[in-house]
Scaffold this motif. Structure first.
Motif, PDB file in Angstrom:
ATOM      1  N   PHE A 219       0.828  -1.198   0.000  1.00  0.00           N
ATOM      2  CA  PHE A 219       0.000   0.000   0.000  1.00  0.00           C
ATOM      3  C   PHE A 219       0.873   1.262   0.000  1.00  0.00           C
ATOM      4  CE2 PHE A 219      -3.602  -2.423   2.321  1.00  0.00           C
ATOM      5  CZ  PHE A 219      -4.036  -2.929   1.105  1.00  0.00           C
ATOM      6  N   PHE A 220       1.903   1.244   0.845  1.00  0.00           N
ATOM      7  CA  PHE A 220       2.783   2.405   0.957  1.00  0.00           C
ATOM      8  C   PHE A 220       3.454   2.718  -0.380  1.00  0.00           C
ATOM      9  CE2 PHE A 220       7.086   4.049   1.457  1.00  0.00           C
ATOM     10  CZ  PHE A 220       6.846   5.243   2.125  1.00  0.00           C
ATOM     11  N   THR A 221       3.993   1.682  -1.011  1.00  0.00           N
ATOM     12  CA  THR A 221       4.674   1.869  -2.298  1.00  0.00           C
ATOM     13  C   THR A 221       3.716   2.414  -3.350  1.00  0.00           C
ATOM     14  OG1 THR A 221       6.151   0.014  -1.791  1.00  0.00           O
ATOM     15  CG2 THR A 221       6.047   0.737  -4.087  1.00  0.00           C
ATOM     16  N   PHE A 222       2.508   1.860  -3.372  1.00  0.00           N
ATOM     17  CA  PHE A 222       1.509   2.280  -4.347  1.00  0.00           C
ATOM     18  C   PHE A 222       1.155   3.753  -4.163  1.00  0.00           C
ATOM     19  CE2 PHE A 222      -3.179   2.380  -5.441  1.00  0.00           C
ATOM     20  CZ  PHE A 222      -2.946   2.557  -6.795  1.00  0.00           C
ATOM     21  N   TYR A 223       0.858   4.165  -2.938  1.00  0.00           N
ATOM     22  CA  TYR A 223       0.493   5.556  -2.683  1.00  0.00           C
ATOM     23  C   TYR A 223       1.669   6.503  -2.920  1.00  0.00           C
ATOM     24  CZ  TYR A 223      -3.788   3.754  -0.557  1.00  0.00           C
ATOM     25  OH  TYR A 223      -4.991   3.121  -0.343  1.00  0.00           O
ATOM     26  N   PHE A 224       2.861   6.037  -2.601  1.00  0.00           N
ATOM     27  CA  PHE A 224       4.048   6.868  -2.811  1.00  0.00           C
ATOM     28  C   PHE A 224       4.239   7.146  -4.301  1.00  0.00           C
ATOM     29  CE2 PHE A 224       8.508   7.964  -3.140  1.00  0.00           C
ATOM     30  CZ  PHE A 224       8.730   8.735  -1.996  1.00  0.00           C
ATOM     31  N   VAL A 225       4.000   6.125  -5.126  1.00  0.00           N
ATOM     32  CA  VAL A 225       4.120   6.281  -6.574  1.00  0.00           C
ATOM     33  C   VAL A 225       3.060   7.242  -7.108  1.00  0.00           C
ATOM     34  CG1 VAL A 225       3.807   5.091  -8.783  1.00  0.00           C
ATOM     35  CG2 VAL A 225       5.222   4.060  -7.010  1.00  0.00           C
ATOM     36  N   VAL A 226       1.826   7.071  -6.656  1.00  0.00           N
ATOM     37  CA  VAL A 226       0.720   7.897  -7.157  1.00  0.00           C
ATOM     38  C   VAL A 226       0.857   9.352  -6.718  1.00  0.00           C
ATOM     39  CG1 VAL A 226      -1.772   8.276  -7.070  1.00  0.00           C
ATOM     40  CG2 VAL A 226      -0.879   5.958  -7.280  1.00  0.00           C
ATOM     41  N   ILE A 227       1.178   9.578  -5.449  1.00  0.00           N
ATOM     42  CA  ILE A 227       1.265  10.946  -4.916  1.00  0.00           C
ATOM     43  C   ILE A 227       2.541  11.650  -5.366  1.00  0.00           C
ATOM     44  CG2 ILE A 227       1.407  12.293  -2.776  1.00  0.00           C
ATOM     45  CD1 ILE A 227      -0.386  10.102  -1.494  1.00  0.00           C
ATOM     46  N   ASP A 228       3.621  10.890  -5.518  1.00  0.00           N
ATOM     47  CA  ASP A 228       4.883  11.411  -6.050  1.00  0.00           C
ATOM     48  C   ASP A 228       5.407  12.630  -5.285  1.00  0.00           C
ATOM     49  OD1 ASP A 228       7.073  11.690  -7.727  1.00  0.00           O
ATOM     50  OD2 ASP A 228       5.973  12.832  -9.242  1.00  0.00           O
ATOM     51  N   PRO A 229       5.707  12.500  -3.988  1.00  0.00           N
ATOM     52  CA  PRO A 229       6.212  13.635  -3.206  1.00  0.00           C
ATOM     53  C   PRO A 229       7.564  14.164  -3.671  1.00  0.00           C
ATOM     54  CG  PRO A 229       6.378  11.589  -1.965  1.00  0.00           C
ATOM     55  CD  PRO A 229       5.570  11.276  -3.176  1.00  0.00           C
ATOM     56  N   ILE A 230       8.382  13.298  -4.247  1.00  0.00           N
ATOM     57  CA  ILE A 230       9.692  13.751  -4.732  1.00  0.00           C
ATOM     58  C   ILE A 230       9.527  14.655  -5.948  1.00  0.00           C
ATOM     59  CG2 ILE A 230      11.899  13.015  -5.732  1.00  0.00           C
ATOM     60  CD1 ILE A 230      11.733  10.498  -4.055  1.00  0.00           C
ATOM     61  N   GLY A 231       8.700  14.213  -6.898  1.00  0.00           N
ATOM     62  CA  GLY A 231       8.483  15.016  -8.093  1.00  0.00           C
ATOM     63  C   GLY A 231       7.795  16.338  -7.795  1.00  0.00           C
ATOM     64  N   SER A 232       6.924  16.354  -6.774  1.00  0.00           N
ATOM     65  CA  SER A 232       6.190  17.577  -6.448  1.00  0.00           C
ATOM     66  C   SER A 232       7.009  18.557  -5.622  1.00  0.00           C
ATOM     67  CB  SER A 232       4.903  17.218  -5.683  1.00  0.00           C
ATOM     68  OG  SER A 232       5.219  16.608  -4.442  1.00  0.00           O
ATOM     69  N   SER A 233       8.174  18.140  -5.148  1.00  0.00           N
ATOM     70  CA  SER A 233       8.997  19.020  -4.309  1.00  0.00           C
ATOM     71  C   SER A 233       9.450  20.272  -5.051  1.00  0.00           C
ATOM     72  CB  SER A 233      10.210  18.258  -3.761  1.00  0.00           C
ATOM     73  OG  SER A 233      11.049  17.814  -4.815  1.00  0.00           O
ATOM     74  N   THR A 234       9.710  20.144  -6.354  1.00  0.00           N
ATOM     75  CA  THR A 234      10.137  21.330  -7.122  1.00  0.00           C
ATOM     76  C   THR A 234       9.005  22.345  -7.223  1.00  0.00           C
ATOM     77  OG1 THR A 234       9.544  20.203  -9.190  1.00  0.00           O
ATOM     78  CG2 THR A 234      11.833  20.085  -8.497  1.00  0.00           C
ATOM     79  N   VAL A 235       7.772  21.856  -7.340  1.00  0.00           N
ATOM     80  CA  VAL A 235       6.611  22.748  -7.383  1.00  0.00           C
ATOM     81  C   VAL A 235       6.444  23.435  -6.029  1.00  0.00           C
ATOM     82  CG1 VAL A 235       4.130  22.896  -7.794  1.00  0.00           C
ATOM     83  CG2 VAL A 235       5.502  21.260  -9.078  1.00  0.00           C
ATOM     84  N   PHE A 236       6.621  22.676  -4.954  1.00  0.00           N
ATOM     85  CA  PHE A 236       6.548  23.240  -3.604  1.00  0.00           C
ATOM     86  C   PHE A 236       7.565  24.359  -3.422  1.00  0.00           C
ATOM     87  CE2 PHE A 236       8.668  22.982   0.604  1.00  0.00           C
ATOM     88  CZ  PHE A 236       7.678  23.597   1.362  1.00  0.00           C
ATOM     89  N   LEU A 237       8.782  24.123  -3.864  1.00  0.00           N
ATOM     90  CA  LEU A 237       9.828  25.130  -3.730  1.00  0.00           C
ATOM     91  C   LEU A 237       9.492  26.397  -4.514  1.00  0.00           C
ATOM     92  CD1 LEU A 237      13.043  22.918  -4.021  1.00  0.00           C
ATOM     93  CD2 LEU A 237      12.127  24.007  -1.953  1.00  0.00           C
ATOM     94  N   MET A 238       8.919  26.229  -5.684  1.00  0.00           N
ATOM     95  CA  MET A 238       8.596  27.365  -6.523  1.00  0.00           C
ATOM     96  C   MET A 238       7.467  28.196  -5.912  1.00  0.00           C
ATOM     97  SD  MET A 238       7.562  27.417 -10.561  1.00  0.00           S
ATOM     98  CE  MET A 238       5.912  26.809 -10.239  1.00  0.00           C
ATOM     99  N   ILE A 239       6.445  27.517  -5.406  1.00  0.00           N
ATOM    100  CA  ILE A 239       5.296  28.218  -4.838  1.00  0.00           C
ATOM    101  C   ILE A 239       5.668  28.994  -3.576  1.00  0.00           C
ATOM    102  CG2 ILE A 239       3.027  27.896  -3.770  1.00  0.00           C
ATOM    103  CD1 ILE A 239       2.632  25.490  -5.506  1.00  0.00           C
ATOM    104  N   THR A 240       6.543  28.420  -2.777  1.00  0.00           N
ATOM    105  CA  THR A 240       6.897  29.039  -1.490  1.00  0.00           C
ATOM    106  C   THR A 240       8.158  29.897  -1.563  1.00  0.00           C
ATOM    107  OG1 THR A 240       8.145  27.049  -0.846  1.00  0.00           O
ATOM    108  CG2 THR A 240       5.818  27.158  -0.207  1.00  0.00           C
ATOM    109  N   GLU A 241       8.598  30.184  -2.755  1.00  0.00           N
ATOM    110  CA  GLU A 241       9.865  30.897  -2.942  1.00  0.00           C
ATOM    111  C   GLU A 241       9.936  32.213  -2.174  1.00  0.00           C
ATOM    112  OE1 GLU A 241      12.731  32.371  -6.634  1.00  0.00           O
ATOM    113  OE2 GLU A 241      10.695  31.662  -7.025  1.00  0.00           O
ATOM    114  N   LYS A 242       8.828  32.956  -2.111  1.00  0.00           N
ATOM    115  CA  LYS A 242       8.832  34.284  -1.502  1.00  0.00           C
ATOM    116  C   LYS A 242       8.550  34.268  -0.001  1.00  0.00           C
ATOM    117  CE  LYS A 242       7.408  36.535  -5.805  1.00  0.00           C
ATOM    118  NZ  LYS A 242       6.392  37.390  -6.469  1.00  0.00           N
TER     119      LYS A 242
END
Length: 202
Positions: A8-31
């Motif tokens: 279950f953990f592996t499946f959700y980790f793949v679907v949610i993709d926290p590593i790939g979304s980290s760049t978006v997080f950094l961009m949004i919170t830049e300021k």
């Protein structure tokens, strides 16, 4: 039980993709200030966890109330996940996320970070279908819930360390990782569709 939890953990980790979304997080919170960024990461992870747990626990009842069969929902979920996997394979998902971000949101930890960046259509569909497959097995239900919680904890940890090491984050490396995840997700999505069609055909 441990094997089920890891699945279950592996499946959700793949679907949610926290590593790939980290760049978006950094961009949004830049300021934002460093301390505020950590709070936003924590709040977004909690928000997504609450949403996903809600659908994991009550999703099946919601579908029943709306008159949607789990077989139809499984096929629809498979199609959604397949489209997401294609976006990941061609690096379109990250680009789309970056282009469609609402920087003017009053609470970015809820929208767009918590929803739909983390708890998006693919993740919600996955938890509903998984919960239905589990049925009334208490041990598997607990494994499912703990898997969702752990993935969100890992998401916070990954985002936290992305703040600390953002100078060393290589977008190309993340892109390669996202493509590998996309291939796995494509296989899972096709299996969803096959299972749903089999159920419909009886």
């Amino acid at each position: 039980m441990i094997e089920t939890f890891i699945k279950f953990f592996t499946f959700y980790f793949v679907v949610i993709d926290p590593i790939g979304s980290s760049t978006v997080f950094l961009m949004i919170t830049e300021k934002f200030k460093e301390r505020d960024k950590v709070k936003i990461a924590l709040s977004a992870s909690i928000t997504a966890a609450v949403v996903l747990l809600f659908f994991a626990i009550l999703g099946k009842n919601l579908l029943s109330y709306l008159g949607i069969s789990i077989a139809a929902f499984t096929v629809a979920g498979g199609i959604i996940l397949f489209l997401i996997s294609l976006e990941m394979l061609f690096d379109k998902r990250r680009v789309r996320r970056e282009e469609n971000i609402n920087f003017k949101s009053e609470n970015i930890s809820v929208f767009p970070l918590g929803i739909p960046l983390l708890a998006g259509p693919g993740a919600i569909t996955s938890v509903v279908i998984t919960a239905n497959d589990i049925g009334s097995d208490i041990a598997k239900q607990l494994s499912d819930i703990f898997a969702i919680i752990l993935v969100m904890i890992m998401t916070f940890i990954i985002w936290y360390f992305s703040l600390r090491f953002k100078k060393y984050i290589n977008k190309k490396a993340l892109s390669v990782f996202s493509r590998v995840i996309g291939i796995i997700l494509a296989g899972l999505s096709i299996q969803y569709i096959v299972n749903g069609v089999k159920h419909i055909l009886g």
